[in-house]
Design an enzyme around this catalytic site. Structure first.
Site, PDB file in Angstrom:
ATOM      1  N   ASP A 130       0.859  -1.186   0.000  1.00 25.04           N
ATOM      2  CA  ASP A 130       0.000   0.000   0.000  1.00 25.04           C
ATOM      3  C   ASP A 130       0.895   1.236   0.000  1.00 25.04           C
ATOM      4  O   ASP A 130       1.475   1.593   1.025  1.00 25.04           O
ATOM      5  CB  ASP A 130      -0.906   0.011   1.243  1.00 25.04           C
ATOM      6  CG  ASP A 130      -2.002  -1.043   1.171  1.00 25.04           C
ATOM      7  OD1 ASP A 130      -1.809  -2.054   0.476  1.00 25.04           O
ATOM      8  OD2 ASP A 130      -3.045  -0.848   1.818  1.00 25.04           O
ATOM      9  N   LYS A 193      -6.794   3.282  -3.412  1.00 28.81           N
ATOM     10  CA  LYS A 193      -7.244   3.291  -2.023  1.00 28.81           C
ATOM     11  C   LYS A 193      -7.455   4.730  -1.600  1.00 28.81           C
ATOM     12  O   LYS A 193      -6.666   5.602  -1.978  1.00 28.81           O
ATOM     13  CB  LYS A 193      -6.174   2.585  -1.177  1.00 28.81           C
ATOM     14  CG  LYS A 193      -6.358   2.633   0.322  1.00 28.81           C
ATOM     15  CD  LYS A 193      -5.292   1.754   1.011  1.00 28.81           C
ATOM     16  CE  LYS A 193      -5.241   2.011   2.513  1.00 28.81           C
ATOM     17  NZ  LYS A 193      -4.163   1.265   3.183  1.00 28.81           N
ATOM     18  N   LYS A 229     -10.267   0.352  -2.631  1.00 27.27           N
ATOM     19  CA  LYS A 229     -10.243   0.124  -1.188  1.00 27.27           C
ATOM     20  C   LYS A 229     -10.509   1.413  -0.441  1.00 27.27           C
ATOM     21  O   LYS A 229      -9.625   2.251  -0.310  1.00 27.27           O
ATOM     22  CB  LYS A 229      -8.878  -0.450  -0.777  1.00 27.27           C
ATOM     23  CG  LYS A 229      -8.718  -0.622   0.739  1.00 27.27           C
ATOM     24  CD  LYS A 229      -7.367  -1.238   1.100  1.00 27.27           C
ATOM     25  CE  LYS A 229      -7.116  -1.183   2.599  1.00 27.27           C
ATOM     26  NZ  LYS A 229      -5.769  -1.648   2.972  1.00 27.27           N
TER      27      LYS A 229
END
Lengths: 293, 290
Positions: A130, A193, A229
């Site tokens: 991430d 995300k 996400k």
């Protein structure tokens, strides 16, 4: 790259419309289980300890030990220093290890350092990385640098999948959220995300909708499926169900899988388990029926 | 001149310091003894009960953390507010409960006195229920009572106001928070009590009052795992069985009274043993000098 603009009023109104569905009984049960299976159980604090991480890994594998047929969470999301330990704890399970990297949460370090961190996390066995984009560069209009950096991080991920954190709370407008989404997708992100969880506001329905639409347009143009996400601020099972409705009605059933949609959260797991307990036993649960963190 | 059209009140629930309608949208029509419509009250659903428990759980630590003296003051303040609303209580009670205004006034006065009594117990029950224990070692050894947590209350149809107060005041004065289901047959007094609570310095969520059907809500009370105790007065052995069986599942503390007990008997109803079922005894060992 052509810049797409977003009508904020319409996006917010559409996002709000997804909260007005009535989801009961079997559909609710299925939705709660699906949300649990999409959870990236997250702990990203300076005070994280090995024992806290072990507890998190156990919880990700068996969110409620006494309830049968519950899915496991999708992943645990940790700092790079904990990747090896998480890998070891999760051996033999299908829970993935996601590691934040690239000077999370600010991204304000030299590129070489950020790439080295990415490699270290991937080498330690992270299944997913991430990364954060450099919001400073992005807001200054230096899109090329941001895109190049995403590509460079992607090249250093090895076999790990790359999630690109836009930190929408710092991007000011939906136009910029859309622009950052398009940019990250073009640069090779496997997932986009919303947030680090360190900035308020974190994920909102409106911002997530804008990102889902970017993913949809990319899919229609190229056939490539990118995941989404939302992270931070999703604390209740009811909110999670609202997001699932939004995914279904924006991208369709194909995205209703942990491979393409995730929730980044920690408190959400407990509420999901409490609501599942209510659905499965008929009794309202107590706070002591779930873990403390 | 045309006769004035009376404005009938729709009483609401008292949850988290606010007055919401039932989320179910259901109401119950209340008729007086001559069959005329008197008012409407909410028919609470199990979701309303869930919200009430959530509010009570949230409010509990801060309520327990207040000084005992302050809790006593607030209960006394409730009594003051009830005194001010005494006529309203008498009117609403006498409209549906047989026995007329004389009986109703006696009940209201007893209810106010009961609240004052347990307001007084707030900073005294620890001296009566707690103790200093003799131990064979260089220690002071104390046992002190602490509140159990969130208590569910089920009030009977007998003496609807007095019994309700008698059931909520003892757990309340020690630092428990309460979710109460008032009398099913005479619910207006319960709703008016909400208005008393809202104006008595009681923090929101400490007392939550529901009106509705006992048969519908009793099983939810007993099976809700986040209620730590039940204080009830019921008329049937079936209700008693429901309460005790459901509560056994998560080991709730249960004290069930008979609905027909003499609610005016102060020797019984003012006793600290009405407080005792809803405290947990904590024993402390403290090194002594010698």
């Amino acid at each position: 790259m052509r810049a797409r603009t977003v009508d904020r009023i319409a996006a917010d109104a559409r996002a709000a419309s997804f909260t007005r569905r009535s989801i009961k009984k079997e559909s609710k049960l299925a939705g709660l289980k699906l949300a649990l299976s999409m959870l990236d159980l997250t702990t990203l604090e300076g005070k994280d300890t090995p024992e806290k991480l072990r507890a998190l890994c156990r919880k990700a594998q068996r969110p409620a030990e006494d309830l049968a047929d519950l899915p496991h969470c999708a992943a645990v999301c940790v700092y790079p220093t904990f990747v090896a330990l998480a890998k070891e704890e999760l051996q033999g399970s299908r829970v993935k290890v996601a590691s934040v990297a690239t000077a999370f949460p600010s991204g304000q370090s030299p590129l070489a350092v950020r790439l080295a961190e990415t490699r270290a996390a991937a080498d330690a066995g992270a299944d997913e990385i991430d990364m954060v984009i450099q919001r400073g560069a992005f807001l200054a209009g230096d899109y090329e640098t941001v895109a190049d950096e995403i590509e460079a991080v992607k090249a250093n991920c090895g076999s790990a999948r790359l999630k690109v954190i836009l930190e929408t709370g710092e991007l000011e407008t939906y136009d910029l959220v859309r622009r950052a989404s398009d940019l990250a997708i073009e640069a090779g992100a496997d997932f986009i995300k919303t947030s680090t969880g360190k900035v308020a506001p974190a994920a909102t329905m409106g911002v997530t909708l804008v990102m889902l639409e970017a993913v949809r347009d990319h899919f229609l143009a190229t056939g490539r499926k990118v995941g989404v996400k939302p992270a931070g601020g999703i604390r209740t099972a009811k909110q999670a169900l609202h997001y699932l409705v939004m995914v279904k009605e924006t991208l369709g059933d194909a995205w209703l899988t942990p491979d393409l949609f995730r929730f980044g959260a920690s408190a959400l797991a407990n509420d999901l388990v409490m609501q599942l307990r209510k659905e499965l036993t008929g009794r309202y649960a107590a706070s002591y029926d779930v873990t403390e963190s | 001149m045309a006769e004035r059209l009376a404005v009938l009140k729709t009483y609401k629930l008292y949850l988290k310091g606010e007055f919401p309608r039932s989320e179910s949208g259901r109401t119950i029509e209340i008729k007086d003894s001559r069959g005329r419509t008197l008012a409407h009250v909410c028919r609470a659903s199990k979701k309303d009960l869930r919200e009430a428990v959530r509010a009570a759980r949230e409010a509990q630590p801060a309520w327990a953390a207040r000084t005992a003296y302050n809790r006593g003051q607030i209960l006394y303040r409730m009594a003051e507010m009830m005194e001010g609303k005494a006529d309203e209580f008498v009117t609403t009670l006498s409209a549906t409960v047989p026995g007329g205004k004389t009986r109703a006034r006696k009940e209201v006065q007893a209810a106010i006195d009961r609240l004052v009594c347990f307001g007084g117990w707030a900073d005294k029950f620890t001296q009566v229920l707690g103790c200093a224990n003799p131990v064979a070692g260089p220690f002071h050894n104390f046992t002190i009572p602490e509140p159990t947590g969130v208590i569910g209350v089920i009030a009977p149809d007998q003496e609807p106001l007095l019994a309700l107060i008698s059931l909520i005041a003892p757990p309340l004065c020690t630092g428990n928070t309460v979710v109460a289901l008032g009398s099913e047959a005479h619910p207006i007094a319960t709703a008016v009590l909400g208005e008393v609570c809202a104006t008595s310095d009681l923090p929101g969520g400490v007392v939550n009052l529901l009106t509705g059907l006992r048969e519908e809500l009793l099983p939810v009370f007993t099976e809700h795992r986040d209620l730590d105790g039940l204080h009830a007065a019921v008329a049937s052995s079936q209700d008693r069985k429901t309460l005790e069986l459901g509560a056994a599942e998560n080991l709730k503390r249960v004290r069930v009274h008979t609905a027909t007990l003499d609610w005016y008997d102060e020797r019984d109803c003012h006793s600290p043993y009405w407080i005792e079922p809803f405290v947990e005894m904590k024993t402390l060992w403290h090194p002594s000098a010698t």
